[in-house]
Design a protein around this motif. Structure first.
Motif, PDB file in Angstrom:
ATOM      1  N   TYR A  64      47.219  37.504  43.559  1.00 15.39           N
ATOM      2  CA  TYR A  64      46.218  38.273  42.818  1.00 15.39           C
ATOM      3  C   TYR A  64      46.120  37.788  41.376  1.00 15.39           C
ATOM      4  O   TYR A  64      45.805  38.546  40.466  1.00 15.39           O
ATOM      5  N   VAL A  65      46.368  36.489  41.199  1.00 15.33           N
ATOM      6  CA  VAL A  65      46.272  35.882  39.871  1.00 15.33           C
ATOM      7  C   VAL A  65      44.862  36.034  39.307  1.00 15.33           C
ATOM      8  O   VAL A  65      44.665  36.235  38.109  1.00 15.33           O
ATOM      9  N   GLY A  66      43.849  35.946  40.192  1.00 13.04           N
ATOM     10  CA  GLY A  66      42.463  36.020  39.751  1.00 13.04           C
ATOM     11  C   GLY A  66      42.117  37.321  39.053  1.00 13.04           C
ATOM     12  O   GLY A  66      41.272  37.345  38.156  1.00 13.04           O
ATOM     13  N   ILE A  67      42.757  38.409  39.444  1.00 18.47           N
ATOM     14  CA  ILE A  67      42.463  39.707  38.837  1.00 18.47           C
ATOM     15  C   ILE A  67      42.812  39.691  37.354  1.00 18.47           C
ATOM     16  O   ILE A  67      41.997  40.053  36.499  1.00 18.47           O
ATOM     17  N   ALA A  68      44.025  39.265  37.047  1.00 17.84           N
ATOM     18  CA  ALA A  68      44.463  39.227  35.653  1.00 17.84           C
ATOM     19  C   ALA A  68      43.613  38.268  34.833  1.00 17.84           C
ATOM     20  O   ALA A  68      43.248  38.567  33.686  1.00 17.84           O
ATOM     21  N   ARG A  69      43.266  37.124  35.412  1.00 24.37           N
ATOM     22  CA  ARG A  69      42.464  36.139  34.682  1.00 24.37           C
ATOM     23  C   ARG A  69      41.065  36.670  34.394  1.00 24.37           C
ATOM     24  O   ARG A  69      40.535  36.491  33.296  1.00 24.37           O
ATOM     25  N   LEU A  70      40.464  37.323  35.380  1.00 18.41           N
ATOM     26  CA  LEU A  70      39.117  37.864  35.178  1.00 18.41           C
ATOM     27  C   LEU A  70      39.119  38.999  34.165  1.00 18.41           C
ATOM     28  O   LEU A  70      38.215  39.105  33.335  1.00 18.41           O
ATOM     29  N   ARG A  71      40.122  39.854  34.214  1.00 18.10           N
ATOM     30  CA  ARG A  71      40.181  40.959  33.259  1.00 18.10           C
ATOM     31  C   ARG A  71      40.346  40.447  31.836  1.00 18.10           C
ATOM     32  O   ARG A  71      39.813  41.028  30.894  1.00 18.10           O
ATOM     33  N   ALA A  72      41.089  39.348  31.689  1.00 18.40           N
ATOM     34  CA  ALA A  72      41.261  38.762  30.358  1.00 18.40           C
ATOM     35  C   ALA A  72      39.978  38.082  29.891  1.00 18.40           C
ATOM     36  O   ALA A  72      39.626  38.140  28.708  1.00 18.40           O
ATOM     37  N   ALA A  73      39.252  37.462  30.830  1.00 21.95           N
ATOM     38  CA  ALA A  73      38.033  36.728  30.478  1.00 21.95           C
ATOM     39  C   ALA A  73      36.834  37.646  30.281  1.00 21.95           C
ATOM     40  O   ALA A  73      35.925  37.338  29.503  1.00 21.95           O
ATOM     41  N   ALA A  77      35.307  44.846  32.168  1.00 18.88           N
ATOM     42  CA  ALA A  77      34.789  44.801  33.540  1.00 18.88           C
ATOM     43  C   ALA A  77      35.772  45.492  34.482  1.00 18.88           C
ATOM     44  O   ALA A  77      36.989  45.405  34.307  1.00 18.88           O
ATOM     45  N   LEU A  78      35.246  46.174  35.474  1.00 19.52           N
ATOM     46  CA  LEU A  78      36.065  46.873  36.463  1.00 19.52           C
ATOM     47  C   LEU A  78      36.128  46.018  37.725  1.00 19.52           C
ATOM     48  O   LEU A  78      35.091  45.626  38.264  1.00 19.52           O
ATOM     49  N   VAL A  79      37.332  45.731  38.182  1.00 19.54           N
ATOM     50  CA  VAL A  79      37.518  44.829  39.321  1.00 19.54           C
ATOM     51  C   VAL A  79      37.816  45.624  40.594  1.00 19.54           C
ATOM     52  O   VAL A  79      38.801  46.362  40.659  1.00 19.54           O
ATOM     53  N   ARG A  89      50.621  47.606  51.269  1.00 20.61           N
ATOM     54  CA  ARG A  89      51.338  46.660  50.413  1.00 20.61           C
ATOM     55  C   ARG A  89      50.366  45.803  49.607  1.00 20.61           C
ATOM     56  O   ARG A  89      50.567  45.558  48.415  1.00 20.61           O
ATOM     57  N   ALA A  90      49.290  45.341  50.261  1.00 28.79           N
ATOM     58  CA  ALA A  90      48.290  44.532  49.564  1.00 28.79           C
ATOM     59  C   ALA A  90      47.593  45.354  48.486  1.00 28.79           C
ATOM     60  O   ALA A  90      47.302  44.858  47.394  1.00 28.79           O
ATOM     61  N   ALA A  91      47.325  46.628  48.788  1.00 24.74           N
ATOM     62  CA  ALA A  91      46.672  47.497  47.808  1.00 24.74           C
ATOM     63  C   ALA A  91      47.544  47.679  46.572  1.00 24.74           C
ATOM     64  O   ALA A  91      47.069  47.584  45.434  1.00 24.74           O
ATOM     65  N   LEU A  92      48.828  47.933  46.784  1.00 22.78           N
ATOM     66  CA  LEU A  92      49.736  48.119  45.654  1.00 22.78           C
ATOM     67  C   LEU A  92      49.830  46.852  44.812  1.00 22.78           C
ATOM     68  O   LEU A  92      49.871  46.915  43.578  1.00 22.78           O
ATOM     69  N   ALA A  93      49.845  45.690  45.473  1.00 16.39           N
ATOM     70  CA  ALA A  93      49.909  44.421  44.745  1.00 16.39           C
ATOM     71  C   ALA A  93      48.653  44.223  43.904  1.00 16.39           C
ATOM     72  O   ALA A  93      48.718  43.758  42.761  1.00 16.39           O
ATOM     73  N   ALA A  94      47.501  44.589  44.463  1.00 18.58           N
ATOM     74  CA  ALA A  94      46.239  44.438  43.732  1.00 18.58           C
ATOM     75  C   ALA A  94      46.201  45.353  42.512  1.00 18.58           C
ATOM     76  O   ALA A  94      45.816  44.937  41.416  1.00 18.58           O
ATOM     77  N   PHE A  95      46.606  46.604  42.689  1.00 18.27           N
ATOM     78  CA  PHE A  95      46.607  47.541  41.562  1.00 18.27           C
ATOM     79  C   PHE A  95      47.616  47.110  40.500  1.00 18.27           C
ATOM     80  O   PHE A  95      47.368  47.237  39.302  1.00 18.27           O
ATOM     81  N   ALA A  96      48.756  46.598  40.940  1.00 16.28           N
ATOM     82  CA  ALA A  96      49.767  46.134  39.988  1.00 16.28           C
ATOM     83  C   ALA A  96      49.242  44.963  39.162  1.00 16.28           C
ATOM     84  O   ALA A  96      49.629  44.785  38.001  1.00 16.28           O
ATOM     85  N   ALA A  97      48.343  44.166  39.761  1.00 14.05           N
ATOM     86  CA  ALA A  97      47.776  43.013  39.058  1.00 14.05           C
ATOM     87  C   ALA A  97      46.630  43.408  38.135  1.00 14.05           C
ATOM     88  O   ALA A  97      46.136  42.583  37.371  1.00 14.05           O
TER      89      ALA A  97
END
Length: 217
Positions: A64-73, A77-79, A89-97
């Motif tokens: 979920y590297v893309g989430i952090a990069r997009l939020r910084a760029a 914006a709401l992802v 598990r995937a949901a928790l990982a996404a929210f954590a990112a």
């Protein structure tokens, strides 16, 4: 005011389907449509979308590297992550990112549209599969109950609709009000209860009997 929505997905068919959905939905405006993380990072800062529909686990942004990069760029914006495997598990990982919502890509069109509306209202839309796991966890570790006096009668009725399993559009029809009125009540409910989703709000509000007594006037 139309909500500006961007799409980032590696599958052409998915991009085209989502783009058609956004174009034909009143209140939404299609912005950039990107096929990978690199193009999104290049295009979206200038486009300024309010909501980004992002494929989970893009090839050029593993995990979920893309989430952090997009939020910084694209600050502000709401992802909303669209996942082909919407497990807890995937949901928790996404929210954590840093994701604001996590929705199954297999959701019906109305589900994706409502996810956009919910995240704009301050909520965190969550795939039912992951939401069920969260509810079961709350049964084991009950959340503090909020005093009944904190919600208005109409807000209780909106929450009662969610407790019945209704979506926002169905709650509006049940109460015979507009979807925009429901969204306003949802924002107030989330603020008062400190909730991030409809399921969380219902759990925070306590006994089902309290909501069972709430009926449209």
């Amino acid at each position: 005011m139309n909500i500006r929505v961007a799409i980032v997905d590696s599958d052409r068919g998915t991009r085209e389907g989502l783009a058609a959905l956004i174009r034909t939905t009143p209140g939404l405006r299609l912005g950039s449509v990107c096929h990978n993380g690199h193009s999104a990072l290049c295009e979206l800062p200038a486009a300024g979308p309010q909501v980004i529909l992002l494929e989970a686990n893009l090839r050029d942004c593993p995990g979920y590297v893309g989430i952090a990069r997009l939020r910084a760029a694209v600050p502000g914006a709401l992802v909303v992550v669209l996942s082909r495997e919407p497990n807890p598990r995937a949901a928790l990982a996404a929210f954590a990112a840093g994701a604001h919502g996590f929705v199954a890509l297999s959701s019906p069109p109305v589900g994706i549209v409502e996810a956009v509306a919910e995240v704009m209202a301050g909520g965190a839309p969550l795939a039912p599969q992951a939401a069920r796991a969260l509810v079961e966890r709350c049964h084991v570790e009950p959340l503090p109950v909020v005093e009944a006096s904190e919600l208005t009668r109409r807000e209780e009725e909106v929450l009662a609709g969610f407790a019945r399993g209704y979506r926002a559009k169905e709650v509006a029809a049940w109460l015979k009000v507009s979807i925009f009125t429901v969204q306003t009540h949802v924002r107030n409910i989330y603020s008062k209860l400190g909730a991030r989703s409809a399921a969380h709000a219902v759990a925070r509000y306590g006994p089902t009997a309290r909501l069972a007594s709430a009926r449209p006037e």
